[in-house]
Design a protein around this motif. Structure first.
Motif, PDB file in Angstrom:
ATOM      1  N   ASN A   1    -118.417  26.979 -24.388  1.00 30.49           N
ATOM      2  CA  ASN A   1    -117.486  25.846 -24.399  1.00 30.49           C
ATOM      3  C   ASN A   1    -116.586  25.887 -25.626  1.00 30.49           C
ATOM      4  O   ASN A   1    -115.388  25.612 -25.537  1.00 30.49           O
ATOM      5  CB  ASN A   1    -118.249  24.520 -24.349  1.00 30.49           C
ATOM      6  CG  ASN A   1    -118.974  24.321 -23.026  1.00 30.49           C
ATOM      7  OD1 ASN A   1    -118.967  25.212 -22.183  1.00 30.49           O
ATOM      8  ND2 ASN A   1    -119.614  23.190 -22.842  1.00 30.49           N
TER       9      ASN A   1
ATOM     10  N   SER B   1    -114.135  28.993 -25.360  1.00 28.35           N
ATOM     11  CA  SER B   1    -113.076  28.857 -24.360  1.00 28.35           C
ATOM     12  C   SER B   1    -112.028  27.858 -24.841  1.00 28.35           C
ATOM     13  O   SER B   1    -110.830  28.048 -24.615  1.00 28.35           O
ATOM     14  CB  SER B   1    -113.642  28.502 -22.981  1.00 28.35           C
ATOM     15  OG  SER B   1    -113.897  27.138 -22.899  1.00 28.35           O
TER      16      SER B   1
ATOM     17  N   LYS C   1    -105.707  18.686 -21.287  1.00 33.53           N
ATOM     18  CA  LYS C   1    -105.305  19.798 -20.420  1.00 33.53           C
ATOM     19  C   LYS C   1    -104.952  19.300 -19.021  1.00 33.53           C
ATOM     20  O   LYS C   1    -105.307  18.177 -18.645  1.00 33.53           O
ATOM     21  CB  LYS C   1    -106.437  20.830 -20.360  1.00 33.53           C
ATOM     22  CG  LYS C   1    -106.699  21.428 -21.736  1.00 33.53           C
ATOM     23  CD  LYS C   1    -107.914  22.303 -21.785  1.00 33.53           C
ATOM     24  CE  LYS C   1    -108.194  22.659 -23.244  1.00 33.53           C
ATOM     25  NZ  LYS C   1    -109.477  23.332 -23.413  1.00 33.53           N
TER      26      LYS C   1
ATOM     27  N   GLY D   1    -116.417  19.723 -21.866  1.00 24.27           N
ATOM     28  CA  GLY D   1    -116.929  20.817 -22.700  1.00 24.27           C
ATOM     29  C   GLY D   1    -117.588  20.335 -23.982  1.00 24.27           C
ATOM     30  O   GLY D   1    -118.760  20.624 -24.251  1.00 24.27           O
TER      31      GLY D   1
END
Ligand SMILES: Nc1ncnc2c1ncn2[C@@H]1O[C@H](COP(=O)(O)OP(=O)(O)O)[C@@H](O)[C@H]1O
Ligand SMILES: [Mg+2]
Length: 383
Positions: free
Chosen positions: A282, A285, A335, A344
């Motif tokens: 997490n 990324s 996002k 996340g």
């Protein structure tokens, strides 16, 4: 607020007799106090409107606005300022009235300079104690907020895991049914059915939405310890390598320099590799996502007492201050719908709580972000 010392007492001396005022000011200056000066109440208030002042030494008997009236205005507008009154020796009642109106103390003229200096220091001490109390209150409020947040996230964590688990079963059934509908629609007897294509498309839409919902439940449940998971030796460097491998798809179009600053002696912990992998996944990324076309990620470890510290630092877009307190909240994301779920970091926080670890973040917009995780070298609980 930094602790302030006596040598930076901000002082204002107010007296209409210029000769007297200048003489006192000179003698105060010799003792390290540099007073501002005003010749009447109005000028005094003007100065207070522009400068920060701690202590006002105020003559009571002045033409125009009297000292007592000036005092009342000061105490109303500037709660923190301490006022020392100077009264004539035949006007002690002025002093008493002044104290009632909030003066710190009064001195009778002619003024004994050492006595005045002492009083000024005493008045300042009150201000300083007040400031210290204030700082402590603010500090406590901050601490408390952090504790409340942790509690809140922990109970949200328990709740969301429960919900995710409950939702998984109906999701599986819906998914199976959508598959079954597609299968029927594709069968020979449906060849001539005019609505066939539309219905297949509808079934595929269902499947796509299920995929997203599953993505969410899997993230929430992903860390749930499998019954057979055992605590074992976890080599952070190896796990980081492995995780980058899984992220290949996301890294593909970017040029990312990875700086390894991992000391092989500060790299191994005893913990749950499955959960740690999820944490790294997490965080990495997010770091990759935060980088523009080219960028770098620095990975370093350190050791403090019985813990290992792992830092994951990127030089990506950074996190605006106003978001910093929210990034660990479930479903907080900046996002797009397809790129992020906002789970996340929530999951990372939850896992670290399980594993007796903690996480901190520092970030600056345009410069990058650093997540620091701290884990016990030897986790005794079963997570
Ligand atoms: N390394 C990072 N750099 C910049 N922003 C970050 C970074 N990590 C997390 N964030 C911010 O925190 C938000 C929440 O992250 P996360 O919980 O992982 O959810 P998601 O990645 O699905 O949005 C992100 O949408 C992003 O705004
Ligand atoms: Mg993320």
């Amino acid at each position: 607020m930094d602790k302030r010392y006596d040598d930076n007492i901000r002082l204002l001396l107010v007296d209409d007799e210029e000769g007297f005022r200048a003489a006192i000011a000179r003698r105060l200056t010799k003792r390290g106090l540099k007073p501002l000066q005003a010749s009447d109440g109005k000028e005094c208030l003007d100065i207070l409107g522009q400068e920060s002042v701690d202590v006002v030494v105020l003559d009571v008997k002045m033409p125009g606005m009297s000292g007592i009236d000036t005092l009342k205005v000061i105490k109303q507008a500037y709660e923190k300022i301490q006022v020392i009154l100077l009264t004539g020796n035949v006007a002690v009642t002025d002093g008493v009235e002044g104290i009632k109106s909030g003066a710190f103390d009064y001195l009778t003229k002619p003024v004994e300079i050492d006595h005045l200096v002492n009083k000024i220091h005493q008045a300042f001490e009150i201000i300083r104690l007040e400031e210290e109390k204030q700082t402590e209150l603010e500090y406590r409020a901050k601490l408390e907020k952090k504790m409340i947040d942790t509690d809140r996230l922990a109970s949200l964590g328990t709740m969301s895991t429960g919900i995710a688990h409950e939702i998984n079963n109906p999701l599986a059934i819906i998914n199976e049914s959508a598959g079954f509908i597609k299968q029927v629609l594709n069968s020979a007897e449906m060849v001539k059915y005019s609505q066939k294509d539309i219905l297949i498309m509808a079934a595929e839409k269902i499947e796509k939405s299920i995929k997203r919902a599953r993505n969410i439940t899997h993230q929430l449940l992903g860390h749930v310890k499998k019954p057979d998971t055992k605590l074992s030796e976890v080599n952070l460097k190896a796990l980081l390598y492995e995780t980058f491998g899984l992220l290949k798809k996301d890294i593909r179009d970017k040029q990312i320099n990875i700086h390894w600053q991992i000391d092989k002696n500060k790299n191994v912990i005893w913990s749950d590799p499955y959960q740690i992998r999820q944490v790294l996944m997490n965080l990495l990324s997010n770091a990759v996502h935060a980088l523009p076309q080219t960028g770098s990620i620095t990975l370093s470890t350190d050791e403090i007492e019985k813990d290992i510290i792992l830092e994951i630092k990127d030089n990506g877009v950074g996190i605006p201050k106003e978001n910093l307190g929210r990034i660990f909240d479930p479903f907080f994301t900046t996002k797009s719908f397809n790129e992020g779920t906002g789970l996340g970091l929530f999951v990372v926080h939850k896992i670290l709580l399980n594993l007796n670890g903690k996480i901190d973040v520092t970030s600056k917009v345009g410069e990058g972000t650093c997540f620091q995780i701290r884990l016990p070298k030897c986790n005794k609980s079963n997570g």
